[in-house]
Every structure is written in C-alpha cells, then in structure tokens.
Write a protein that holds these residues in place. Structure first.
Motif, PDB file in Angstrom:
ATOM      1  N   GLU A  63       0.666  -1.156   0.014  1.00  0.00           N
ATOM      2  CA  GLU A  63       0.029   0.510   0.180  1.00  0.00           C
ATOM      3  C   GLU A  63       0.832   1.060  -0.143  1.00  0.00           C
ATOM      4  OE1 GLU A  63      -3.675   1.953   2.210  1.00  0.00           O
ATOM      5  OE2 GLU A  63      -3.199   0.579   2.946  1.00  0.00           O
ATOM      6  N   ALA A  64       0.020   2.833  -1.131  1.00  0.00           N
ATOM      7  CA  ALA A  64       1.172   3.115  -1.760  1.00  0.00           C
ATOM      8  C   ALA A  64       0.347   4.780  -1.053  1.00  0.00           C
ATOM      9  CB  ALA A  64       2.537   3.700  -1.953  1.00  0.00           C
ATOM     10  N   HIS A  65       0.447   5.165  -0.798  1.00  0.00           N
ATOM     11  CA  HIS A  65      -0.105   6.883  -1.377  1.00  0.00           C
ATOM     12  C   HIS A  65       0.914   7.951  -1.846  1.00  0.00           C
ATOM     13  CE1 HIS A  65      -3.324   5.420   2.086  1.00  0.00           C
ATOM     14  NE2 HIS A  65      -3.830   4.568   1.228  1.00  0.00           N
ATOM     15  N   LEU A  66       0.179   8.167  -2.285  1.00  0.00           N
ATOM     16  CA  LEU A  66       0.624   9.931  -2.756  1.00  0.00           C
ATOM     17  C   LEU A  66      -0.258  11.111  -2.603  1.00  0.00           C
ATOM     18  CD1 LEU A  66       2.709  11.421  -5.257  1.00  0.00           C
ATOM     19  CD2 LEU A  66       0.328  10.481  -7.012  1.00  0.00           C
ATOM     20  N   TYR A  67       0.783  11.813  -2.229  1.00  0.00           N
ATOM     21  CA  TYR A  67       0.103  13.020  -1.866  1.00  0.00           C
ATOM     22  C   TYR A  67       0.112  14.368  -2.175  1.00  0.00           C
ATOM     23  CZ  TYR A  67      -1.849  10.486   2.970  1.00  0.00           C
ATOM     24  OH  TYR A  67      -2.365  10.093   3.439  1.00  0.00           O
ATOM     25  N   VAL A  68      -0.455  15.335  -3.091  1.00  0.00           N
ATOM     26  CA  VAL A  68      -0.047  16.875  -3.535  1.00  0.00           C
ATOM     27  C   VAL A  68      -1.108  17.813  -3.155  1.00  0.00           C
ATOM     28  CG1 VAL A  68      -0.060  17.109  -6.377  1.00  0.00           C
ATOM     29  CG2 VAL A  68      -0.131  14.560  -5.723  1.00  0.00           C
ATOM     30  N   VAL A  69      -0.043  18.478  -2.690  1.00  0.00           N
ATOM     31  CA  VAL A  69      -0.741  19.678  -2.849  1.00  0.00           C
ATOM     32  C   VAL A  69      -0.265  21.342  -3.681  1.00  0.00           C
ATOM     33  CG1 VAL A  69      -0.399  22.437  -1.430  1.00  0.00           C
ATOM     34  CG2 VAL A  69      -0.055  20.171   0.023  1.00  0.00           C
ATOM     35  N   SER A  70      -1.529  21.607  -4.053  1.00  0.00           N
ATOM     36  CA  SER A  70      -1.472  22.154  -5.045  1.00  0.00           C
ATOM     37  C   SER A  70      -1.729  23.786  -5.526  1.00  0.00           C
ATOM     38  CB  SER A  70      -1.699  21.479  -6.569  1.00  0.00           C
ATOM     39  OG  SER A  70      -3.242  20.834  -6.181  1.00  0.00           O
ATOM     40  N   GLN A  71      -1.668  24.825  -6.253  1.00  0.00           N
ATOM     41  CA  GLN A  71      -3.197  25.975  -5.714  1.00  0.00           C
ATOM     42  C   GLN A  71      -4.068  25.217  -7.301  1.00  0.00           C
ATOM     43  OE1 GLN A  71      -2.580  28.718  -5.385  1.00  0.00           O
ATOM     44  NE2 GLN A  71      -0.119  29.283  -4.664  1.00  0.00           N
ATOM     45  N   SER A  72      -4.389  24.525  -7.924  1.00  0.00           N
ATOM     46  CA  SER A  72      -5.502  24.047  -8.600  1.00  0.00           C
ATOM     47  C   SER A  72      -6.229  23.190  -7.868  1.00  0.00           C
ATOM     48  CB  SER A  72      -5.156  24.262 -10.109  1.00  0.00           C
ATOM     49  OG  SER A  72      -4.220  24.049 -10.754  1.00  0.00           O
ATOM     50  N   GLU A  73      -6.976  22.436  -8.818  1.00  0.00           N
ATOM     51  CA  GLU A  73      -7.194  20.931  -8.074  1.00  0.00           C
ATOM     52  C   GLU A  73      -7.154  20.027  -9.709  1.00  0.00           C
ATOM     53  OE1 GLU A  73     -11.589  18.197  -7.706  1.00  0.00           O
ATOM     54  OE2 GLU A  73     -10.992  20.686  -8.022  1.00  0.00           O
ATOM     55  N   PRO A  74      -5.972  19.131  -8.968  1.00  0.00           N
ATOM     56  CA  PRO A  74      -5.773  17.445 -10.450  1.00  0.00           C
ATOM     57  C   PRO A  74      -7.035  17.063 -10.522  1.00  0.00           C
ATOM     58  CG  PRO A  74      -4.729  17.006  -8.031  1.00  0.00           C
ATOM     59  CD  PRO A  74      -5.839  18.608  -7.738  1.00  0.00           C
ATOM     60  N   ASP A  75      -6.288  16.411 -12.346  1.00  0.00           N
ATOM     61  CA  ASP A  75      -7.098  16.032 -12.874  1.00  0.00           C
ATOM     62  C   ASP A  75      -6.209  14.479 -13.428  1.00  0.00           C
ATOM     63  OD1 ASP A  75      -8.269  13.740 -14.454  1.00  0.00           O
ATOM     64  OD2 ASP A  75      -9.220  15.722 -15.942  1.00  0.00           O
ATOM     65  N   LEU A  76      -6.488  13.769 -12.239  1.00  0.00           N
ATOM     66  CA  LEU A  76      -5.504  12.180 -12.089  1.00  0.00           C
ATOM     67  C   LEU A  76      -5.958  10.867 -13.012  1.00  0.00           C
ATOM     68  CD1 LEU A  76      -5.011  12.454  -7.938  1.00  0.00           C
ATOM     69  CD2 LEU A  76      -3.170  13.530 -10.394  1.00  0.00           C
ATOM     70  N   THR A  77      -7.029  11.005 -13.702  1.00  0.00           N
ATOM     71  CA  THR A  77      -7.657   9.948 -14.370  1.00  0.00           C
ATOM     72  C   THR A  77      -6.246   8.926 -15.459  1.00  0.00           C
ATOM     73  OG1 THR A  77      -9.591  11.767 -15.172  1.00  0.00           O
ATOM     74  CG2 THR A  77      -9.378   9.533 -16.190  1.00  0.00           C
ATOM     75  N   HIS A  78      -5.164  10.322 -15.616  1.00  0.00           N
ATOM     76  CA  HIS A  78      -3.769   9.503 -16.288  1.00  0.00           C
ATOM     77  C   HIS A  78      -3.625   8.284 -15.822  1.00  0.00           C
ATOM     78  CE1 HIS A  78      -2.219  12.720 -14.068  1.00  0.00           C
ATOM     79  NE2 HIS A  78      -0.881  12.414 -14.297  1.00  0.00           N
ATOM     80  N   LEU A  79      -3.190   8.685 -14.356  1.00  0.00           N
ATOM     81  CA  LEU A  79      -3.239   7.751 -13.112  1.00  0.00           C
ATOM     82  C   LEU A  79      -3.798   6.916 -12.654  1.00  0.00           C
ATOM     83  CD1 LEU A  79      -0.882  10.319 -10.431  1.00  0.00           C
ATOM     84  CD2 LEU A  79       0.211   8.509 -11.624  1.00  0.00           C
ATOM     85  N   VAL A  80      -5.176   7.265 -12.529  1.00  0.00           N
ATOM     86  CA  VAL A  80      -5.888   5.819 -11.981  1.00  0.00           C
ATOM     87  C   VAL A  80      -5.328   4.909 -13.473  1.00  0.00           C
ATOM     88  CG1 VAL A  80      -8.134   5.603 -12.336  1.00  0.00           C
ATOM     89  CG2 VAL A  80      -7.392   7.291 -11.204  1.00  0.00           C
ATOM     90  N   GLU A  81      -5.589   5.635 -14.540  1.00  0.00           N
ATOM     91  CA  GLU A  81      -5.279   4.018 -15.621  1.00  0.00           C
ATOM     92  C   GLU A  81      -4.141   4.000 -15.878  1.00  0.00           C
ATOM     93  OE1 GLU A  81      -6.066   6.759 -18.990  1.00  0.00           O
ATOM     94  OE2 GLU A  81      -8.094   6.942 -18.883  1.00  0.00           O
ATOM     95  N   GLN A  82      -3.417   4.287 -15.426  1.00  0.00           N
ATOM     96  CA  GLN A  82      -2.017   3.729 -14.834  1.00  0.00           C
ATOM     97  C   GLN A  82      -1.574   3.093 -13.792  1.00  0.00           C
ATOM     98  OE1 GLN A  82       1.000   6.478 -15.537  1.00  0.00           O
ATOM     99  NE2 GLN A  82       2.990   5.108 -15.738  1.00  0.00           N
ATOM    100  N   ALA A  83      -2.196   2.801 -12.804  1.00  0.00           N
ATOM    101  CA  ALA A  83      -1.814   2.655 -11.305  1.00  0.00           C
ATOM    102  C   ALA A  83      -2.765   2.913 -10.325  1.00  0.00           C
ATOM    103  CB  ALA A  83      -0.468   3.747 -11.044  1.00  0.00           C
ATOM    104  N   GLY A  84      -4.533   2.809 -10.916  1.00  0.00           N
ATOM    105  CA  GLY A  84      -4.866   3.311  -9.995  1.00  0.00           C
ATOM    106  C   GLY A  84      -6.441   1.753  -9.817  1.00  0.00           C
ATOM    107  N   TRP A  85      -6.921   1.755  -9.765  1.00  0.00           N
ATOM    108  CA  TRP A  85      -8.668   0.800 -10.120  1.00  0.00           C
ATOM    109  C   TRP A  85      -9.222   1.371 -11.108  1.00  0.00           C
ATOM    110  CZ3 TRP A  85      -5.962   1.751  -5.596  1.00  0.00           C
ATOM    111  CH2 TRP A  85      -6.199  -0.083  -4.835  1.00  0.00           C
ATOM    112  N   PRO A  86      -8.637   1.876 -12.604  1.00  0.00           N
ATOM    113  CA  PRO A  86      -9.790   2.209 -13.638  1.00  0.00           C
ATOM    114  C   PRO A  86     -11.040   1.214 -13.159  1.00  0.00           C
ATOM    115  CG  PRO A  86      -8.600   1.237 -14.207  1.00  0.00           C
ATOM    116  CD  PRO A  86      -7.941   0.725 -12.713  1.00  0.00           C
ATOM    117  N   HIS A  87     -11.156   0.621 -13.309  1.00  0.00           N
ATOM    118  CA  HIS A  87     -13.326   0.227 -13.508  1.00  0.00           C
ATOM    119  C   HIS A  87     -14.081   0.470 -12.194  1.00  0.00           C
ATOM    120  CE1 HIS A  87     -15.770  -3.012 -14.215  1.00  0.00           C
ATOM    121  NE2 HIS A  87     -16.068  -3.493 -13.091  1.00  0.00           N
TER     122      HIS A  87
END
Length: 247
Positions: A63-87
C-alpha cells in the motif's frame, strides 16, 4: 489551494514503475494540471507555472499513497488508468482520488495549536573541503544530523518541535524531541531531459521521513511551509509537510 490523496494499486506494472522512479512520478503529478506545459523536466518548471508539492507514503509493502498540494485542482485520470483501479472508478462514478480544499484548514491555524506531522525531506548542508574552494551541497546521513537540520529550520518555518516529557537518558539531543527519523532512501539517477546542448547530469539524493509532533508558533510562516515546501529536491518528492490532529 488543494490537498489530494491518491492510492496506488501496487499490483499494477504502471504503479511499480512510478514507485521506482521519482522522475516518472514527478512527471505524472505535473501532467495532472492542464496549465503546466508539457515537455519540462523535473527541475525546469517555468517560474510562472505552478509547482505542485508531492510526497509518497509507503504504508506497507502493498500500500502506497501519493499526496499532492497544489494551487489548482488536479485531474489524475491518467494515474487511475496507469496505476489505480480504473474499472472501479468507471462503475462507481468516483474519480479514483480524493481532493479537498486546503485553504479553510490553513486559515484556521493559530499560535499554540499542536499537531502530529509528517515530512519527507532532503536534509543537506554546504561544506568546503579546502580553503578557497567553492562550497558543495552534501547530504546529512545520520539521524542526529538529519534531525539537527530540521531543528535549525523550525523557527523560520513557523513551528516548534515538541519535547518528550520523559526523554531517555542517552545524552543525545535528538532523543529529547517527539520525532522519529526513518525510511532513509539513497537515490541515484540521471536527469531524463537535460537542456539542449548539455549532457544528462547525475542526481544523487538522500531522503528521510520525519514523523513527530509540533506546536504552531507563527501561523503565517507555517502556511508558507505547508504550501511551498521545506528544503531542497521538491521535484523529487521532498518538502511536503502534512498535519493531523493529535489523538
């Protein structure tokens, strides 16, 4: 400001590739923001473009979690498809990550508040081996000096490390604080996208994680620390401090 958490599916090849390379993970984070121009390496984000802070927390081997702090809201769809649970994301309608507005929490910080904290950092100092030579940035490699690096920055960063009520009688100053220094990583790699006309430069880093307790001494300074990061190597997952309520 936004705080985002993304859980990586460590059973996927894409996730393992990201976990092996701070460069790949940095690029994946940057591409979550449409306003960030494509084609920039880990260290050459333009000054007028927002730089997101990120940190990878290894909860366990699986189990590994990625934390991000940013000015704008991210779109991590590409990460879901590559390294998440897309289904699962497709069937539940959930995006596959959690993003929260960070500003309300930051605005509530007040002097005297106490929190648990976590920080992954690159503790370094400048040394000169011989008189007349330029200084060279060198990593701290022992927990004592790594914690010393943090204590030297706490006042300017807007917090004070809490002291142990009953410190062990070791005589070591670092044992007097409610802080654990762990998860040291020695990283060595070559920049993947050097400037035109230059050879790829090697990068060596020593990173460690600090877990402990702190008291807020300067809320505005701490807000800057939480949103801009602390120390060097921010492009490689260092500098992001997060806070949590004490039990």
């Amino acid at each position: 400001m936004h705080l985002t958490r993304f859980r990586l599916n460590t059973a996927r090849t894409g996730a393992r590739r990201l976990l092996e390379s701070p460069q790949r993970l940095h690029a994946a984070v940057q591409f979550g923001f449409p306003e960030v121009l494509a084609g920039h390496g880990a260290d050459d984000t333009p000054a007028d473009q927002p730089r997101a802070l990120w940190r990878l927390d290894h909860i366990s081997r699986a189990e590994a979690h990625l934390y991000v702090v940013s000015q704008s809201e991210p779109d991590l769809t590409h990460l879901v498809e590559q390294a998440g649970w897309p289904h699962r994301a497709a069937t539940t309608g959930e995006p596959g990550w959690q993003t929260h507005h960070y500003r309300p929490f930051l605005n509530r910080l007040a002097k005297g508040d106490t929190f648990a904290f976590r920080l992954t950092a690159n503790p370094v100092h400048s040394v000169r081996r011989h008189a007349g030579e330029p200084t060279k940035r060198t990593a701290h490699v022992t927990p004592r000096h790594q914690l010393g690096w943090l204590t030297k920055r706490q006042e300017a960063a807007g917090f004070r490390l809490l002291s142990r009520e009953n410190p062990p009688a070791t005589g070591r100053p670092e044992d007097g604080y409610e802080v654990v220094v762990h998860n040291r990583r020695d990283l060595s790699f070559t920049k993947s996208a050097p400037p035109v006309g230059k050879r790829a430069a090697p990068v060596t880093l020593v990173t460690v994680t600090f877990d402990g307790r702190l008291e807020v001494t300067d809320p505005e300074a701490l807000r800057r620390t939480l949103t801009l990061g602390l120390g060097k190597a921010k492009a490689y997952g260092c500098g992001l401090m997060t806070l949590a309520p004490l039990p």
